[in-house]
Each structure stands twice: as C-alpha cells, then as structure tokens.
Write a protein that holds these residues in place. Structure first.
Motif, PDB file in Angstrom:
ATOM      1  N   LEU A 237      -0.119   1.992   7.070  1.00  0.00           N
ATOM      2  CA  LEU A 237       0.449   2.971   5.988  1.00  0.00           C
ATOM      3  C   LEU A 237       0.803   3.133   5.174  1.00  0.00           C
ATOM      4  O   LEU A 237       0.996   4.373   4.754  1.00  0.00           O
ATOM      5  CB  LEU A 237       2.253   3.336   7.535  1.00  0.00           C
ATOM      6  N   ALA A 238       1.897   2.330   4.918  1.00  0.00           N
ATOM      7  CA  ALA A 238       2.465   2.525   3.556  1.00  0.00           C
ATOM      8  C   ALA A 238       1.412   2.516   2.232  1.00  0.00           C
ATOM      9  O   ALA A 238       0.857   3.405   1.201  1.00  0.00           O
ATOM     10  CB  ALA A 238       3.029   1.161   2.893  1.00  0.00           C
ATOM     11  N   TYR A 239       0.095   2.278   2.219  1.00  0.00           N
ATOM     12  CA  TYR A 239      -1.012   1.917   1.638  1.00  0.00           C
ATOM     13  C   TYR A 239      -1.567   3.513   1.890  1.00  0.00           C
ATOM     14  O   TYR A 239      -2.220   4.322   1.017  1.00  0.00           O
ATOM     15  CB  TYR A 239      -2.257   1.004   2.165  1.00  0.00           C
ATOM     16  N   LEU A 240      -2.119   3.861   3.030  1.00  0.00           N
ATOM     17  CA  LEU A 240      -2.492   5.696   3.402  1.00  0.00           C
ATOM     18  C   LEU A 240      -1.631   6.581   2.366  1.00  0.00           C
ATOM     19  O   LEU A 240      -1.490   7.249   1.697  1.00  0.00           O
ATOM     20  CB  LEU A 240      -2.178   6.086   4.790  1.00  0.00           C
ATOM     21  N   ILE A 241      -0.652   6.221   3.207  1.00  0.00           N
ATOM     22  CA  ILE A 241       0.801   7.149   2.318  1.00  0.00           C
ATOM     23  C   ILE A 241       0.589   7.409   0.611  1.00  0.00           C
ATOM     24  O   ILE A 241       0.089   8.274  -0.355  1.00  0.00           O
ATOM     25  CB  ILE A 241       2.003   6.970   2.481  1.00  0.00           C
ATOM     26  N   ARG A 243      -2.340   6.373  -1.134  1.00  0.00           N
ATOM     27  CA  ARG A 243      -3.288   6.892  -1.651  1.00  0.00           C
ATOM     28  C   ARG A 243      -3.271   8.198  -1.106  1.00  0.00           C
ATOM     29  O   ARG A 243      -4.060   8.738  -2.180  1.00  0.00           O
ATOM     30  CB  ARG A 243      -4.104   6.664  -0.584  1.00  0.00           C
ATOM     31  N   ASN A 244      -2.560   8.717  -0.449  1.00  0.00           N
ATOM     32  CA  ASN A 244      -2.777  10.291  -0.271  1.00  0.00           C
ATOM     33  C   ASN A 244      -2.034  11.376  -1.085  1.00  0.00           C
ATOM     34  O   ASN A 244      -2.303  12.336  -2.144  1.00  0.00           O
ATOM     35  CB  ASN A 244      -1.626  10.614   1.077  1.00  0.00           C
ATOM     36  N   ARG A 245      -0.334  10.346  -1.866  1.00  0.00           N
ATOM     37  CA  ARG A 245      -0.123  11.582  -3.613  1.00  0.00           C
ATOM     38  C   ARG A 245      -1.058  10.810  -4.557  1.00  0.00           C
ATOM     39  O   ARG A 245      -0.661  11.987  -5.223  1.00  0.00           O
ATOM     40  CB  ARG A 245       1.479  10.061  -3.156  1.00  0.00           C
ATOM     41  N   SER A 246      -1.291   9.845  -4.501  1.00  0.00           N
ATOM     42  CA  SER A 246      -2.091   9.431  -5.999  1.00  0.00           C
ATOM     43  C   SER A 246      -3.287  10.454  -6.120  1.00  0.00           C
ATOM     44  O   SER A 246      -3.601  11.669  -6.865  1.00  0.00           O
ATOM     45  CB  SER A 246      -2.573   8.229  -6.072  1.00  0.00           C
ATOM     46  N   HIS A 247      -4.391  10.788  -4.570  1.00  0.00           N
ATOM     47  CA  HIS A 247      -4.862  12.374  -5.018  1.00  0.00           C
ATOM     48  C   HIS A 247      -4.208  14.054  -5.076  1.00  0.00           C
ATOM     49  O   HIS A 247      -4.896  14.798  -5.327  1.00  0.00           O
ATOM     50  CB  HIS A 247      -5.702  12.025  -3.033  1.00  0.00           C
ATOM     51  N   ALA A 248      -3.185  13.697  -4.350  1.00  0.00           N
ATOM     52  CA  ALA A 248      -2.821  15.015  -4.483  1.00  0.00           C
ATOM     53  C   ALA A 248      -1.592  15.380  -5.852  1.00  0.00           C
ATOM     54  O   ALA A 248      -2.171  15.982  -6.824  1.00  0.00           O
ATOM     55  CB  ALA A 248      -0.916  15.299  -3.805  1.00  0.00           C
ATOM     56  N   GLY A 249      -1.679  13.915  -7.260  1.00  0.00           N
ATOM     57  CA  GLY A 249      -1.577  14.221  -8.076  1.00  0.00           C
ATOM     58  C   GLY A 249      -2.860  14.812  -9.303  1.00  0.00           C
ATOM     59  O   GLY A 249      -2.744  15.113 -10.237  1.00  0.00           O
TER      60      GLY A 249
END
Length: 253
Positions: A237-241, A243-249
């Motif tokens: 879960l920590a990895y997925l969260i 990863r999503n934040r890095s794409h949102a940047g």
C-alpha cells in the motif's frame, strides 16, 4: 624449667635419677592431640534420578461382543510422595510405566468406561463418563494402587471428581505435549503423546480434538504468519500511494 643442680651438693647417682624423672615427666605431659570421636548420623534418603519420557503404549478394550469400545495410546509417568519406611521421611518417586510389561483390562457401558493398567505392584484405573445430553465425555476418576520397596504398606490414591480429557462423542481427545494431571496432594500423573477415545469408537480413532497445549503451539505460527501478511500488505500500500503521488506531480504539456 629444669632447676639448676649443683653437682657438689648431690651424689652422681641422685643427679642421674633426678634427670631421668624430669625427662619422663616432660614426656608424659607433652601436648597430645585430642581424640576425635565420630558421631554417627543418619543421612536423608537420596532422591532417585528422574527418568526420561516414558515409552508410548497402545491399549484397546473390547465389549461383550468382542468389538473395540475404548482406544488409548499414551506414555505415562507417575509422581508419588510417601513416607519412607526406612528413614521415616517423605520421599518422591517418579516412575514410568513400561508398555511391554503392562497388562490392560477394562469395561465399556453406554455412559461409562474404565481402563485398568497393571504392572508389577502398580494398578492404575481410568474412569470415563459420558453426558448423553451434551454428547461430551471426560476423565472423571483416577485411582492408583501401589506397593513400592520403601513403602511401609500398600497405598491407594483416588479422585472421582476430575474433569480432564474432555471430548465429543465419536471424536478422540489428543494431547501430544507433556501434560500433568493433579490427582491428589501426593500423586500426579504426567501424560505424553496421549490420544484416547472411550466412547463412539468405529474401528479406529475419530477426528482428534486437541488440548490447549497443542493448540497454543499451532497458534504461534498462525500469529507470526498473519503479522507477516499484514506487514507485506502495508509495504504494498505504501508503494502504491507513493507511486500515485509521484505521477500526480507531473503536468501535461
């Protein structure tokens, strides 16, 4: 101190006699080590060595129609306290039953069953009771009758209010771990690799219902496995969260 003897006043024979008397006196009055008298004491009886785990035995009881009605497999160790006839003090004996020397007998009734194990001067009787309403059975009584070499007379230990080895009709009770059954103040029974079924036998042991000790052994790996699974889930879960934040940047040009 030896007095000074003036030779001119005494004859030589008297002087020799006096010196001889003084020498004998000093010899007799010299320090002589005192004689030590050993006092006999009665030592307490030596504690017998505790034997290792007993050998597991198999015992079957048949009914009037020669059908097996009680099955038992177990290693048994007796812990007995009694007054020594030779020393008058309380001693403790730890004895293993030897399956190759044990003779078994017993009986089966609809709501009660007995298993009697005999070896030399030892008789051990198990009494089982069945509650027909709840279909639950248990070890309700245990009696030990024994005569050991240092016993003044034959001793009997009995308890008919026990509640051990609780199982369900048609199932067997199992306890692989060593377990101590406290019977009386001076007698306890250790069981090893125990499996017993006194009622509802259909050729062989029914499905086993494990004791608390065995269940605890199974509970530890279950808890460890569940903790590892939760830890892995948290990492994913920590990895997925992240990863999503890095794409949102990133912004689309």
């Amino acid at each position: 101190m030896i007095p000074i003897i003036r030779k001119q006043n005494m004859p030589s024979g008297a002087i020799f006699s006096l010196l001889l008397a003084l020498t004998i006196h000093q010899t007799l009055t010299a320090d002589v080590p005192p004689t030590v008298v050993a006092v006999e004491t009665s030592s307490p009886p030596a504690s017998p060595a505790t034997p290792g785990p007993p050998e597991r035995g198999s015992y079957n009881i048949t009914n009037a129609t020669d059908v097996v009605c009680l099955l038992a497999r177990m290693g048994l160790q007796l812990n007995i306290s009694f007054i020594s006839s030779s020393h008058g003090k309380t001693v403790q004996e730890v004895l293993n039953l030897h399956p190759d020397l044990v003779k078994s007998s017993g009986s089966c009734d609809p709501d009660s069953a007995t298993l009697v194990l005999s070896e030399d001067n030892i008789n051990l009787t198990f009494s089982f009771s069945l509650n027909s309403t709840s279909n639950k059975y248990h070890l309700s009584g245990l009696e030990l009758s024994a005569t050991l070499p240092d016993m003044a007379k034959r001793l009997v230990f009995r308890n008919v209010t026990l509640n051990y080895m609780v199982g369900t009709l048609g199932h067997s009770y199992m306890c692989q771990k060593e377990k101590t059954l406290n019977i009386t103040q001076d007698f306890s029974l250790n069981t090893f690799q125990l499996q017993v079924q006194p009622f509802g036998v259909n050729g062989d042991f029914g499905a086993a219902e494990e004791c608390d000790l065995d269940e605890d052994d199974m509970l530890i790996p279950i808890i460890v496995g569940a903790s590892l699974a939760v830890l892995v889930l948290i990492v994913i879960l920590a990895y997925l969260i992240g990863r999503n934040r890095s794409h949102a940047g990133y912004q689309t040009i």
